[in-house]
Design an enzyme around this catalytic site. Structure first.
Site, PDB file in Angstrom:
ATOM      1  N   ALA A  60       0.856  -1.182   0.000  1.00 40.87           N
ATOM      2  CA  ALA A  60       0.000   0.000   0.000  1.00 40.87           C
ATOM      3  C   ALA A  60       0.893   1.233   0.000  1.00 40.87           C
ATOM      4  O   ALA A  60       1.736   1.390   0.883  1.00 40.87           O
ATOM      5  CB  ALA A  60      -0.906  -0.006   1.227  1.00 40.87           C
ATOM      6  N   VAL A  86       4.157  -1.311   3.572  1.00 36.30           N
ATOM      7  CA  VAL A  86       4.084   0.107   3.210  1.00 36.30           C
ATOM      8  C   VAL A  86       5.060   0.402   2.075  1.00 36.30           C
ATOM      9  O   VAL A  86       6.266   0.184   2.205  1.00 36.30           O
ATOM     10  CB  VAL A  86       4.388   1.002   4.427  1.00 36.30           C
ATOM     11  CG1 VAL A  86       4.298   2.472   4.028  1.00 36.30           C
ATOM     12  CG2 VAL A  86       3.428   0.691   5.564  1.00 36.30           C
ATOM     13  N   LYS A  87       4.531   0.911   0.976  1.00 39.17           N
ATOM     14  CA  LYS A  87       5.360   1.211  -0.186  1.00 39.17           C
ATOM     15  C   LYS A  87       5.849   2.669  -0.095  1.00 39.17           C
ATOM     16  O   LYS A  87       5.049   3.601  -0.010  1.00 39.17           O
ATOM     17  CB  LYS A  87       4.572   1.000  -1.474  1.00 39.17           C
ATOM     18  CG  LYS A  87       5.429   1.011  -2.740  1.00 39.17           C
ATOM     19  CD  LYS A  87       4.594   1.022  -4.000  1.00 39.17           C
ATOM     20  CE  LYS A  87       3.920  -0.295  -4.264  1.00 39.17           C
ATOM     21  NZ  LYS A  87       3.269  -0.313  -5.608  1.00 39.17           N
ATOM     22  N   ILE A  88       7.177   2.826  -0.124  1.00 41.48           N
ATOM     23  CA  ILE A  88       7.832   4.111   0.084  1.00 41.48           C
ATOM     24  C   ILE A  88       8.697   4.446  -1.131  1.00 41.48           C
ATOM     25  O   ILE A  88       9.431   3.570  -1.616  1.00 41.48           O
ATOM     26  CB  ILE A  88       8.736   4.074   1.340  1.00 41.48           C
ATOM     27  CG1 ILE A  88       7.943   3.678   2.584  1.00 41.48           C
ATOM     28  CG2 ILE A  88       9.456   5.392   1.529  1.00 41.48           C
ATOM     29  CD1 ILE A  88       7.068   4.758   3.146  1.00 41.48           C
TER      30      ILE A  88
END
Length: 218
Positions: A60, A86-88
């Site tokens: 996400a 968590v996509k950063i």
């Protein structure tokens, strides 16, 4: 090698999951918008809906580009479901955010990776996954598979636990070569994964077997 599907379409996710080969999902704001998922609360709900379908990691993506914003979004996303990763983005504050989130036990996927140097920084920061964009490198006349092979060699030599998630997959050959070069995961549209099923000799062979069976049992 694990197979992720790159989409926000629930029907496609279910179809891939029913096929029995789906290990996870990646998505992003563009894919959400394509499915008509508009608004913060709608997006958050959609992530939980995806998690109800697939028993695997679901990336996400944050939309903030500053450290504080990425931390706040990352913690919120991670609280939605245990499968959320968590996509950063691969930027300076992104590396700082990956380091912080990793220290809190929150898994991360560093996206928009285009060089081995970027991959090393993300691994050093503790990223769970790094996502090299193969197709976009091919678009500028750089062989994306060379990057996968380079990162795989570095990670092996250095003992990094970060997984290589080959992204921007455009065709079945990308999937096959990613496996050959040492990617731990690929993410692609459903159509590209389904194309792996196809071969003209399989089709003609099956047709011949069925025709012979019909003759023998006429």
């Amino acid at each position: 090698m694990k197979f992720f599907i790159d989409t926000a379409n629930l029907a496609q996710i279910k179809e891939a999951n029913d096929l029995g080969i789906l290990d996870g999902v990646t998505t992003n704001p563009s894919l959400m918008a394509k499915e008509g998922i508009i608004g913060k609360e709608a997006v958050l709900k959609h992530y939980t809906d995806i998690c109800k379908i697939v028993d695997g990691d679901v990336s996400a993506e944050v939309i903030s580009t500053d450290y504080a914003g990425m931390i706040a979004e990352g913690e919120k996303l991670a609280s939605l479901h245990e499968n959320i990763v968590v996509k950063i983005p691969m930027i300076k504050d992104g590396i700082k955010a990956i380091k912080y989130l990793s220290s809190k036990g929150i898994r991360t996927n560093c996206t928009l990776v285009f060089s081995a140097g970027q991959a090393i920084l993300a691994a050093k920061a503790g990223a769970t996954y790094i996502s090299p964009f193969i197709g976009r490198l091919d678009d500028i006349s750089y062989d994306g598979m060379d990057l996968i092979a380079q990162i795989a060699q570095i990670f092996s030599v250095q003992g990094y636990q970060t997984q290589i998630l080959a992204a921007s997959i455009r065709n079945p050959i990308h999937i096959i070569k990613s496996a050959q070069m040492g990617a731990h995961v690929i993410t692609s549209p459903l159509a590209t994964i389904m194309a792996l099923l196809k071969h003209p000799l399989t089709d003609s062979g099956l047709a011949q077997f069925l025709a012979d069976h019909q003759k023998a049992n006429a």
